[in-house]
Design a protein around this motif. Structure first.
Motif, short mmCIF file in Angstrom:
data_model
loop_
_atom_site.label_atom_id
_atom_site.label_comp_id
_atom_site.label_asym_id
_atom_site.label_seq_id
_atom_site.Cartn_x
_atom_site.Cartn_y
_atom_site.Cartn_z
N LEU A 14 -2.79 -0.55 -0.98
CA LEU A 14 -2.17 0.31 -2.00
C LEU A 14 -0.87 -0.30 -2.51
O LEU A 14 -0.53 -0.17 -3.70
CB LEU A 14 -1.91 1.70 -1.44
CG LEU A 14 -3.11 2.65 -1.35
CD1 LEU A 14 -2.67 4.02 -0.87
CD2 LEU A 14 -3.81 2.78 -2.70
N ILE A 15 -0.13 -0.98 -1.63
CA ILE A 15 1.12 -1.61 -2.05
C ILE A 15 0.84 -2.69 -3.09
O ILE A 15 1.50 -2.77 -4.13
CB ILE A 15 1.85 -2.22 -0.84
CG1 ILE A 15 2.24 -1.11 0.15
CG2 ILE A 15 3.08 -3.01 -1.29
CD1 ILE A 15 2.87 -1.63 1.43
N GLN A 16 -0.17 -3.53 -2.81
CA GLN A 16 -0.52 -4.60 -3.74
C GLN A 16 -1.07 -4.03 -5.04
O GLN A 16 -0.76 -4.53 -6.14
CB GLN A 16 -1.56 -5.53 -3.10
CG GLN A 16 -1.87 -6.76 -3.94
CD GLN A 16 -0.66 -7.62 -4.19
OE1 GLN A 16 0.11 -7.90 -3.26
NE2 GLN A 16 -0.45 -8.04 -5.43
N LEU A 17 -1.90 -2.99 -4.92
CA LEU A 17 -2.47 -2.37 -6.12
C LEU A 17 -1.37 -1.81 -7.01
O LEU A 17 -1.41 -1.95 -8.24
CB LEU A 17 -3.44 -1.25 -5.72
CG LEU A 17 -4.12 -0.49 -6.87
CD1 LEU A 17 -5.00 -1.43 -7.67
CD2 LEU A 17 -4.93 0.69 -6.34
N SER A 18 -0.38 -1.19 -6.41
CA SER A 18 0.74 -0.64 -7.16
C SER A 18 1.49 -1.75 -7.90
O SER A 18 1.83 -1.61 -9.09
CB SER A 18 1.69 0.11 -6.22
OG SER A 18 2.85 0.53 -6.90
N LYS A 19 1.74 -2.86 -7.22
CA LYS A 19 2.45 -3.99 -7.85
C LYS A 19 1.67 -4.55 -9.02
O LYS A 19 2.23 -4.81 -10.10
CB LYS A 19 2.69 -5.09 -6.82
CG LYS A 19 3.72 -4.73 -5.75
CD LYS A 19 3.89 -5.89 -4.77
CE LYS A 19 4.93 -5.55 -3.70
NZ LYS A 19 5.08 -6.65 -2.72
N ASP A 20 0.36 -4.74 -8.84
CA ASP A 20 -0.47 -5.35 -9.88
C ASP A 20 -0.59 -4.44 -11.12
O ASP A 20 -0.49 -4.91 -12.25
CB ASP A 20 -1.86 -5.65 -9.33
CG ASP A 20 -1.84 -6.77 -8.30
OD1 ASP A 20 -0.89 -7.57 -8.34
OD2 ASP A 20 -2.76 -6.82 -7.47
#
Length: 379
Positions: A62-68
């Protein structure tokens, strides 16, 4: 230089109508945009749950998805880590398999489903109830949805507040107030004789207008107070009092005089209900309910029906709000009354503002300190 059209009545009427159409179109566009975005949120929530269950992407997914997503759509605020977690929670709240099967399908009309573009969502949802639920939850703002899923205990309660928000166009602050003070459990719970004294559509609506208990959290009364003190406090906070009474109540006045024969009587509080299209007489009692209260209110209702009610008004309704009541006594008192009357209790909250409460010791802290002092004395 002003055009002569400014003074043309026909033009002014047409312009006013045109402005109303523009505003209506703006509202519809905003609702459609909100529905489209929330439909996407629902699909995203389903995808997140599925990916976390079927892949090995780990806890940082979820952290990576939020950044992308934030990098790609920097002008949108909906892709923060916190909001993605809410989206997942929102989807999971309404798609609980076991809970859904126990809910009545008829809670939400089929018409709402047909009005929204949710064909793709329906394929991902669990059962017909979820299809119907999505059709309504996408009609209210996202902030309202977050408030509902974080404060409601089950789907039935959540859908109740969704429907109320749609019907009454509640702001988020009003919605939160109603949830925190338990409208779901209080609405329509008062003892009443409406089924016997009013025709079916009117009686059902009248029942819904009653709460039990009424919560007057906005009053600051001392331990010793009477009906007059209560009435004065309610009038002082009339806006909040109307909010607690519910949608449709319009304030007429207090201590309304009624001349009957050679005597004059005074009604505590008189309202007019827009949806019921009738006068509502409210009697406040700061003591336990007594059978004679119903007889007195019955008299007042008769007087209002004969002196104030017009040919276009429905029968006057009476409400007794008392400190406490014995339910059986109240039912007996209303059994032979032929005027529509409801009996409810009230509760006063004497909570301190948070800024003061945080600076005061709790009971446990006081007991702890007393215990320390006692031990020192013994030594």
């Amino acid at each position: 230089m002003k055009s002569n059209l400014v003074f043309d009545k026909e033009y002014k009427v047409w312009l006013a109508d045109l402005k109303a159409k523009v505003r209506n179109a703006q509202i519809k566009a905003a609702v459609k945009v909100n529905s489209e975005m929330l439909s996407f949120y629902w699909e995203l929530g389903a995808d997140i749950v599925a990916k976390q269950a079927n892949t090995k992407w780990g806890g940082g997914f979820l952290i990576q998805l939020s950044k992308d997503l934030t990098a790609e759509f920097s002008d949108m605020k909906g892709f923060s880590l916190r909001n993605l977690k809410y989206i997942k929670q929102w989807y999971q709240f309404y798609s609980r398999g076991n809970a859904i099967s126990q809910q009545p399908v008829g809670l939400i009309g089929q018409q709402a489903v047909a009005q929204l573009p949710i064909n793709r969502i329906i394929q991902k949802s669990v059962g017909q109830f979820v299809q119907q639920a999505v059709a309504q939850i996408t009609q209210i703002p996202w902030g309202h949805n977050i408030a509902i899923i974080t404060k409601c205990k089950n789907i039935k309660e959540a859908i109740y507040y969704v429907q109320k928000t749609i019907t009454h166009n509640w702001s988020r602050s009003v919605l939160v107030h109603q949830i925190e003070w338990g409208l779901f459990k209080r609405e329509g719970k008062a003892v009443n004789n409406f089924s016997l004294t009013l025709p079916k559509p009117q009686s059902d609506l009248a029942k819904q207008t009653l709460k039990d208990p009424y919560i007057f959290d906005f009053l600051r009364l001392t331990e010793e107070y009477n009906e007059k003190d209560m009435e004065n406090a309610l009038i002082e906070h009339i806006a909040k009092f109307l909010l607690e009474l519910g949608t449709g109540f319009s304030y007429v006045g207090r201590q309304i005089p009624l001349r009957v024969g050679e005597s004059e009587f005074y009604i505590d509080l008189l309202f007019y209900h827009i949806k019921l299209r009738c006068y509502i007489v409210i009697e406040l009692k700061t003591v336990v309910f007594q059978p004679e209260f119903a007889g007195k209110l019955n008299f007042y209702i008769t007087a209002v029906d004969r002196q104030l009610r017009s040919e276009f008004d429905q029968p006057t309704v009476g409400i007794i709000i008392c400190k406490t009541k014995d339910k059986v006594v109240a039912e007996y008192a209303l059994s032979d009354i032929h005027k529509p009357i409801g009996v409810s209790e009230y509760q006063l909250t004497h909570s301190l503002p948070k800024k003061f409460k945080s600076n005061l010791p709790t009971i446990k802290q006081i007991e702890k300190e007393l215990s320390k002092s006692t031990n020192k004395i013994k030594k």
